[in-house]
Write a protein that holds these residues in place. Sequence first.
Motif, short mmCIF file in Angstrom:
data_model
loop_
_atom_site.label_atom_id
_atom_site.label_comp_id
_atom_site.label_asym_id
_atom_site.label_seq_id
_atom_site.Cartn_x
_atom_site.Cartn_y
_atom_site.Cartn_z
N PHE A 46 0.88 -1.17 0.00
CA PHE A 46 0.00 0.00 0.00
C PHE A 46 0.91 1.21 0.00
N VAL A 47 0.99 1.89 -1.14
CA VAL A 47 1.93 3.00 -1.31
C VAL A 47 1.15 4.31 -1.38
N VAL A 48 1.58 5.28 -0.57
CA VAL A 48 0.93 6.59 -0.53
C VAL A 48 1.78 7.61 -1.27
N PHE A 49 1.17 8.33 -2.20
CA PHE A 49 1.84 9.44 -2.89
C PHE A 49 1.03 10.69 -2.63
N ASP A 50 1.59 11.62 -1.86
CA ASP A 50 0.89 12.86 -1.51
C ASP A 50 1.20 13.91 -2.57
N CYS A 51 0.22 14.17 -3.42
CA CYS A 51 0.42 15.09 -4.54
C CYS A 51 0.69 16.52 -4.09
N GLY A 52 0.25 16.87 -2.89
CA GLY A 52 0.45 18.23 -2.41
C GLY A 52 1.71 18.42 -1.62
N ALA A 53 2.41 17.33 -1.28
CA ALA A 53 3.59 17.43 -0.41
C ALA A 53 4.89 17.31 -1.17
N VAL A 54 4.84 16.96 -2.46
CA VAL A 54 6.06 16.78 -3.25
C VAL A 54 6.27 18.01 -4.11
N ALA A 55 7.50 18.52 -4.11
CA ALA A 55 7.82 19.67 -4.93
C ALA A 55 7.53 19.36 -6.40
N ALA A 56 7.03 20.36 -7.12
CA ALA A 56 6.61 20.16 -8.51
C ALA A 56 7.73 19.60 -9.37
N ASN A 57 8.99 20.02 -9.12
CA ASN A 57 10.10 19.57 -9.96
C ASN A 57 10.54 18.14 -9.62
N GLU A 94 -4.64 13.90 -2.06
CA GLU A 94 -4.77 15.28 -2.53
C GLU A 94 -4.49 15.37 -4.04
N ILE A 95 -5.22 14.58 -4.80
CA ILE A 95 -5.03 14.51 -6.24
C ILE A 95 -5.27 15.86 -6.92
N GLY A 96 -6.07 16.72 -6.30
CA GLY A 96 -6.34 18.03 -6.88
C GLY A 96 -5.12 18.93 -6.93
N GLU A 97 -4.05 18.57 -6.20
CA GLU A 97 -2.83 19.37 -6.18
C GLU A 97 -1.79 18.90 -7.19
N LEU A 98 -2.10 17.85 -7.96
CA LEU A 98 -1.13 17.34 -8.92
C LEU A 98 -0.87 18.39 -10.00
N PRO A 99 0.41 18.71 -10.26
CA PRO A 99 0.72 19.72 -11.29
C PRO A 99 0.06 19.40 -12.62
N VAL A 130 -5.59 1.85 -8.22
CA VAL A 130 -5.40 3.24 -7.82
C VAL A 130 -6.59 3.74 -7.01
N LEU A 131 -6.29 4.35 -5.87
CA LEU A 131 -7.26 5.09 -5.08
C LEU A 131 -6.80 6.54 -5.04
N ALA A 132 -7.73 7.47 -4.96
CA ALA A 132 -7.37 8.89 -4.89
C ALA A 132 -8.24 9.55 -3.83
N ALA A 133 -7.80 10.72 -3.38
CA ALA A 133 -8.56 11.49 -2.40
C ALA A 133 -8.34 12.97 -2.65
N THR A 134 -9.34 13.75 -2.33
CA THR A 134 -9.21 15.20 -2.49
C THR A 134 -10.18 15.93 -1.57
N ASN A 135 -9.78 17.13 -1.16
CA ASN A 135 -10.70 18.01 -0.44
C ASN A 135 -11.15 19.15 -1.35
N ARG A 136 -10.80 19.04 -2.62
CA ARG A 136 -11.14 20.05 -3.61
C ARG A 136 -12.43 19.72 -4.34
N ASP A 137 -13.02 20.76 -4.93
CA ASP A 137 -14.19 20.58 -5.79
C ASP A 137 -13.65 20.33 -7.20
N LEU A 138 -13.40 19.07 -7.53
CA LEU A 138 -12.77 18.76 -8.81
C LEU A 138 -13.58 19.22 -10.03
N PRO A 139 -14.92 19.08 -10.03
CA PRO A 139 -15.66 19.61 -11.18
C PRO A 139 -15.44 21.11 -11.38
#
Length: 295
Positions: A46-57, A94-99, A130-139
Amino acid sequence: MQQVLAALSRLAQTELTITIVGETGTGKDVIAQAIHEHSPRRNGPFVVFDCGAVAANLAESELFGHERGAFTGALATHSGAFERANGGTLFLDEIGELPMDLQPRLLRALENRGVRRVGGTQYRPVDVRVLAATNRDLPAFVKARAFREDLFFRLAAALVPIPALRHRLEDLQLLIPGLLADLGVANTVLTDETLARLAAHSWPGNVRELKNTLASALAFAEGGTVKLEHLRFMPSVSEPRPLDQLILGGKSLESLERVAIVQTLAQQGGNKAQTALSLGISVSTLYEKLKKLGL
Protein backbone atom coordinates in the motif's frame (compact mmCIF):
# COMPACT_ATOMS: atom_id res chain seq x y z
CA MET A 1 -21.70 6.93 7.40
CA GLN A 2 -22.97 3.34 7.55
CA GLN A 3 -24.22 3.75 3.97
CA VAL A 4 -20.79 5.04 2.91
CA LEU A 5 -19.03 2.10 4.59
CA ALA A 6 -21.46 -0.39 3.04
CA ALA A 7 -20.73 1.04 -0.41
CA LEU A 8 -16.99 0.95 0.22
CA SER A 9 -17.20 -2.66 1.36
CA ARG A 10 -18.61 -3.62 -2.05
CA LEU A 11 -16.26 -1.35 -4.01
CA ALA A 12 -13.24 -2.75 -2.18
CA GLN A 13 -13.79 -6.10 -3.89
CA THR A 14 -13.54 -4.54 -7.36
CA GLU A 15 -10.66 -3.06 -9.35
CA LEU A 16 -12.44 0.27 -9.83
CA THR A 17 -10.52 3.49 -9.31
CA ILE A 18 -12.12 5.09 -6.24
CA THR A 19 -11.85 8.79 -5.46
CA ILE A 20 -12.65 9.72 -1.86
CA VAL A 21 -13.97 13.25 -1.48
CA GLY A 22 -14.15 15.08 1.84
CA GLU A 23 -12.98 17.99 3.92
CA THR A 24 -9.54 18.05 5.52
CA GLY A 25 -9.46 15.84 8.60
CA THR A 26 -12.36 13.55 7.69
CA GLY A 27 -10.06 10.51 7.55
CA LYS A 28 -9.75 9.97 3.80
CA ASP A 29 -6.37 8.29 4.29
CA VAL A 30 -7.85 5.92 6.88
CA ILE A 31 -10.65 5.03 4.46
CA ALA A 32 -8.15 4.34 1.68
CA GLN A 33 -6.11 2.05 3.93
CA ALA A 34 -9.29 0.19 4.92
CA ILE A 35 -10.28 -0.28 1.26
CA HIS A 36 -6.87 -1.83 0.57
CA GLU A 37 -7.02 -4.10 3.62
CA HIS A 38 -10.46 -5.41 2.60
CA SER A 39 -9.56 -5.93 -1.05
CA PRO A 40 -8.09 -8.94 -2.88
CA ARG A 41 -4.82 -6.95 -2.94
CA ARG A 42 -4.52 -6.86 0.86
CA ASN A 43 -1.29 -8.88 0.78
CA GLY A 44 0.34 -6.47 -1.67
CA PRO A 45 1.98 -3.12 -0.90
CA PHE A 46 0.00 0.00 0.00
CA VAL A 47 1.93 3.00 -1.31
CA VAL A 48 0.93 6.59 -0.53
CA PHE A 49 1.84 9.44 -2.89
CA ASP A 50 0.89 12.86 -1.51
CA CYS A 51 0.42 15.09 -4.54
CA GLY A 52 0.45 18.23 -2.41
CA ALA A 53 3.59 17.43 -0.41
CA VAL A 54 6.06 16.78 -3.25
CA ALA A 55 7.82 19.67 -4.93
CA ALA A 56 6.61 20.16 -8.51
CA ASN A 57 10.10 19.57 -9.96
CA LEU A 58 10.35 16.22 -8.13
CA ALA A 59 6.80 14.95 -8.56
CA GLU A 60 7.40 13.27 -11.93
CA SER A 61 10.43 11.35 -10.67
CA GLU A 62 8.72 10.34 -7.40
CA LEU A 63 5.62 9.12 -9.21
CA PHE A 64 7.14 7.41 -12.26
CA GLY A 65 10.77 6.88 -11.19
CA HIS A 66 13.96 7.87 -13.02
CA GLU A 67 17.01 6.29 -14.60
CA ARG A 68 20.54 6.98 -13.48
CA GLY A 69 21.84 10.17 -15.08
CA ALA A 70 18.36 11.34 -16.12
CA PHE A 71 19.08 14.74 -14.55
CA THR A 72 21.64 16.41 -12.32
CA GLY A 73 21.77 14.54 -9.04
CA ALA A 74 20.25 11.32 -10.38
CA LEU A 75 23.16 9.18 -9.20
CA ALA A 76 21.19 5.92 -9.13
CA THR A 77 18.10 4.32 -10.65
CA HIS A 78 14.95 5.13 -8.68
CA SER A 79 11.65 3.25 -8.71
CA GLY A 80 8.65 5.54 -8.54
CA ALA A 81 5.43 5.12 -6.57
CA PHE A 82 3.74 3.17 -9.39
CA GLU A 83 6.47 0.55 -9.48
CA ARG A 84 6.68 0.28 -5.69
CA ALA A 85 2.91 -0.35 -5.59
CA ASN A 86 3.10 -3.19 -8.14
CA GLY A 87 0.75 -5.98 -7.08
CA GLY A 88 -0.97 -3.74 -4.56
CA THR A 89 -2.61 -0.33 -4.19
CA LEU A 90 -1.38 3.17 -4.99
CA PHE A 91 -3.11 5.92 -2.99
CA LEU A 92 -2.89 9.36 -4.63
CA ASP A 93 -3.64 11.70 -1.76
CA GLU A 94 -4.77 15.28 -2.53
CA ILE A 95 -5.03 14.51 -6.24
CA GLY A 96 -6.34 18.03 -6.88
CA GLU A 97 -2.83 19.37 -6.18
CA LEU A 98 -1.13 17.34 -8.92
CA PRO A 99 0.72 19.72 -11.29
CA MET A 100 -1.14 20.27 -14.55
CA ASP A 101 1.80 19.16 -16.70
CA LEU A 102 1.88 15.75 -14.98
CA GLN A 103 -1.81 15.02 -15.41
CA PRO A 104 -1.49 13.69 -19.00
CA ARG A 105 1.25 11.29 -17.89
CA LEU A 106 -0.88 10.05 -15.00
CA LEU A 107 -3.83 9.52 -17.34
CA ARG A 108 -1.60 7.57 -19.72
CA ALA A 109 -0.28 5.40 -16.88
CA LEU A 110 -3.81 4.64 -15.69
CA GLU A 111 -5.08 3.74 -19.14
CA ASN A 112 -2.03 1.76 -20.29
CA ARG A 113 -1.28 0.20 -16.89
CA GLY A 114 2.37 0.98 -17.27
CA VAL A 115 4.99 3.69 -16.77
CA ARG A 116 8.19 4.97 -18.32
CA ARG A 117 10.81 6.33 -15.96
CA VAL A 118 12.20 9.84 -16.43
CA GLY A 119 15.17 9.53 -18.77
CA GLY A 120 14.18 6.02 -19.79
CA THR A 121 12.85 4.47 -22.97
CA GLN A 122 11.55 1.16 -21.63
CA TYR A 123 7.83 0.79 -20.98
CA ARG A 124 7.27 -0.96 -17.65
CA PRO A 125 3.91 -2.70 -17.07
CA VAL A 126 2.53 -2.33 -13.55
CA ASP A 127 -0.33 -4.16 -11.85
CA VAL A 128 -1.72 -1.44 -9.59
CA ARG A 129 -5.14 -0.55 -8.20
CA VAL A 130 -5.40 3.24 -7.82
CA LEU A 131 -7.26 5.09 -5.08
CA ALA A 132 -7.37 8.89 -4.89
CA ALA A 133 -8.56 11.49 -2.40
CA THR A 134 -9.21 15.20 -2.49
CA ASN A 135 -10.70 18.01 -0.44
CA ARG A 136 -11.14 20.05 -3.61
CA ASP A 137 -14.19 20.58 -5.79
CA LEU A 138 -12.77 18.76 -8.81
CA PRO A 139 -15.66 19.61 -11.18
CA ALA A 140 -15.03 23.30 -10.39
CA PHE A 141 -11.31 22.77 -11.04
CA VAL A 142 -12.19 21.19 -14.39
CA LYS A 143 -14.39 24.15 -15.24
CA ALA A 144 -11.56 26.55 -14.35
CA ARG A 145 -9.18 24.48 -16.51
CA ALA A 146 -7.05 23.70 -13.45
CA PHE A 147 -7.68 19.96 -13.78
CA ARG A 148 -7.97 17.85 -16.92
CA GLU A 149 -11.50 16.73 -17.73
CA ASP A 150 -10.39 13.38 -19.16
CA LEU A 151 -8.38 12.59 -16.01
CA PHE A 152 -11.31 13.60 -13.83
CA PHE A 153 -13.64 11.15 -15.61
CA ARG A 154 -10.98 8.44 -15.34
CA LEU A 155 -10.75 8.99 -11.57
CA ALA A 156 -14.50 9.36 -11.16
CA ALA A 157 -15.32 5.72 -11.82
CA ALA A 158 -16.52 5.73 -8.19
CA LEU A 159 -16.75 9.00 -6.25
CA VAL A 160 -17.30 8.44 -2.55
CA PRO A 161 -18.14 11.50 -0.41
CA ILE A 162 -17.16 11.37 3.27
CA PRO A 163 -19.49 13.53 5.39
CA ALA A 164 -18.02 16.17 7.68
CA LEU A 165 -18.08 15.41 11.40
CA ARG A 166 -20.53 18.28 12.08
CA HIS A 167 -23.05 16.42 9.89
CA ARG A 168 -22.80 13.22 11.93
CA LEU A 169 -22.33 14.31 15.54
CA GLU A 170 -24.18 11.19 16.67
CA ASP A 171 -20.99 9.32 15.69
CA LEU A 172 -18.97 11.02 18.44
CA GLN A 173 -19.69 8.35 21.02
CA LEU A 174 -18.56 5.71 18.49
CA LEU A 175 -15.42 7.58 17.41
CA ILE A 176 -14.12 8.65 20.83
CA PRO A 177 -13.31 5.15 22.22
CA GLY A 178 -11.30 4.29 19.10
CA LEU A 179 -9.40 7.59 19.21
CA LEU A 180 -8.63 7.13 22.92
CA ALA A 181 -7.32 3.65 22.13
CA ASP A 182 -5.10 5.13 19.40
CA LEU A 183 -3.78 7.57 22.00
CA GLY A 184 -2.97 4.67 24.32
CA VAL A 185 -5.58 5.49 26.98
CA ALA A 186 -8.48 3.20 26.12
CA ASN A 187 -9.76 3.13 29.72
CA THR A 188 -10.16 6.91 30.00
CA VAL A 189 -13.67 8.14 30.89
CA LEU A 190 -15.34 11.34 29.67
CA THR A 191 -17.97 12.97 31.89
CA ASP A 192 -21.46 13.65 30.54
CA GLU A 193 -20.72 17.42 30.57
CA THR A 194 -17.58 16.80 28.49
CA LEU A 195 -19.48 14.73 25.94
CA ALA A 196 -22.20 17.37 25.72
CA ARG A 197 -19.62 20.10 25.07
CA LEU A 198 -17.93 18.00 22.39
CA ALA A 199 -21.32 17.46 20.73
CA ALA A 200 -21.93 21.22 20.70
CA HIS A 201 -18.71 22.01 18.82
CA SER A 202 -18.77 22.55 15.03
CA TRP A 203 -15.50 20.63 14.35
CA PRO A 204 -14.11 22.56 11.37
CA GLY A 205 -11.06 20.26 11.51
CA ASN A 206 -13.26 17.13 11.60
CA VAL A 207 -12.00 13.86 13.11
CA ARG A 208 -8.38 15.07 13.13
CA GLU A 209 -9.40 18.05 15.28
CA LEU A 210 -11.36 15.73 17.59
CA LYS A 211 -8.30 13.53 18.11
CA ASN A 212 -6.08 16.56 18.79
CA THR A 213 -8.64 17.96 21.23
CA LEU A 214 -8.72 14.67 23.13
CA ALA A 215 -4.91 14.49 23.19
CA SER A 216 -4.75 18.01 24.59
CA ALA A 217 -7.40 17.26 27.25
CA LEU A 218 -5.51 14.17 28.38
CA ALA A 219 -2.51 16.33 29.25
CA PHE A 220 -4.64 18.07 31.91
CA ALA A 221 -6.80 15.14 33.02
CA GLU A 222 -5.99 13.17 36.17
CA GLY A 223 -7.30 9.89 37.45
CA GLY A 224 -8.39 8.64 34.03
CA THR A 225 -11.30 11.11 33.71
CA VAL A 226 -11.62 13.96 31.22
CA LYS A 227 -13.72 16.79 32.61
CA LEU A 228 -15.22 19.85 30.96
CA GLU A 229 -12.44 22.16 32.20
CA HIS A 230 -9.82 20.01 30.48
CA LEU A 231 -11.06 20.80 26.98
CA ARG A 232 -9.13 23.23 24.78
CA PHE A 233 -10.57 24.01 21.34
CA MET A 234 -8.87 25.48 18.31
CA PRO A 235 -9.54 29.22 18.02
CA SER A 236 -12.22 29.89 15.42
CA VAL A 237 -11.23 31.80 12.31
CA SER A 238 -13.05 35.11 12.26
CA GLU A 239 -15.40 35.63 9.35
CA PRO A 240 -14.44 38.40 6.90
CA ARG A 241 -16.64 41.46 6.82
CA PRO A 242 -19.44 41.25 4.23
CA LEU A 243 -18.84 43.28 1.07
CA ASP A 244 -21.81 45.53 1.78
CA GLN A 245 -20.07 46.64 5.01
CA LEU A 246 -16.89 47.73 3.24
CA ILE A 247 -16.42 51.31 2.04
CA LEU A 248 -16.29 50.81 -1.70
CA GLY A 249 -18.38 53.74 -2.95
CA GLY A 250 -16.51 56.15 -5.19
CA LYS A 251 -13.81 53.62 -6.09
CA SER A 252 -13.25 52.78 -9.75
CA LEU A 253 -14.11 49.25 -10.82
CA GLU A 254 -10.60 48.86 -12.22
CA SER A 255 -9.00 49.69 -8.86
CA LEU A 256 -11.31 47.27 -7.04
CA GLU A 257 -10.55 44.56 -9.59
CA ARG A 258 -6.81 45.15 -9.17
CA VAL A 259 -7.04 44.79 -5.37
CA ALA A 260 -9.17 41.63 -5.64
CA ILE A 261 -6.72 40.00 -8.06
CA VAL A 262 -3.58 41.00 -6.13
CA GLN A 263 -4.99 39.82 -2.79
CA THR A 264 -6.27 36.54 -4.22
CA LEU A 265 -2.93 35.84 -5.91
CA ALA A 266 -1.22 36.38 -2.55
CA GLN A 267 -3.69 34.09 -0.76
CA GLN A 268 -3.07 31.35 -3.34
CA GLY A 269 0.71 31.68 -3.21
CA GLY A 270 0.88 32.93 -6.81
CA ASN A 271 -0.97 29.89 -8.19
CA LYS A 272 -2.89 31.35 -11.12
CA ALA A 273 -5.17 28.34 -11.63
CA GLN A 274 -6.40 28.46 -8.04
CA THR A 275 -6.61 32.27 -8.19
CA ALA A 276 -8.87 32.06 -11.25
CA LEU A 277 -11.01 29.45 -9.50
CA SER A 278 -11.40 31.66 -6.40
CA LEU A 279 -12.33 34.67 -8.54
CA GLY A 280 -14.84 32.66 -10.59
CA ILE A 281 -13.13 33.28 -13.92
CA SER A 282 -11.17 31.16 -16.38
CA VAL A 283 -7.38 31.06 -16.33
CA SER A 284 -7.24 32.70 -19.77
CA THR A 285 -9.44 35.57 -18.53
CA LEU A 286 -7.16 36.01 -15.53
CA TYR A 287 -4.11 36.31 -17.79
CA GLU A 288 -5.94 38.93 -19.89
CA LYS A 289 -6.75 40.95 -16.78
CA LEU A 290 -3.20 40.68 -15.45
CA LYS A 291 -1.88 41.99 -18.75
CA LYS A 292 -4.43 44.81 -18.84
CA LEU A 293 -3.65 45.86 -15.26
CA GLY A 294 0.10 45.60 -15.80
CA LEU A 295 0.52 42.91 -13.14
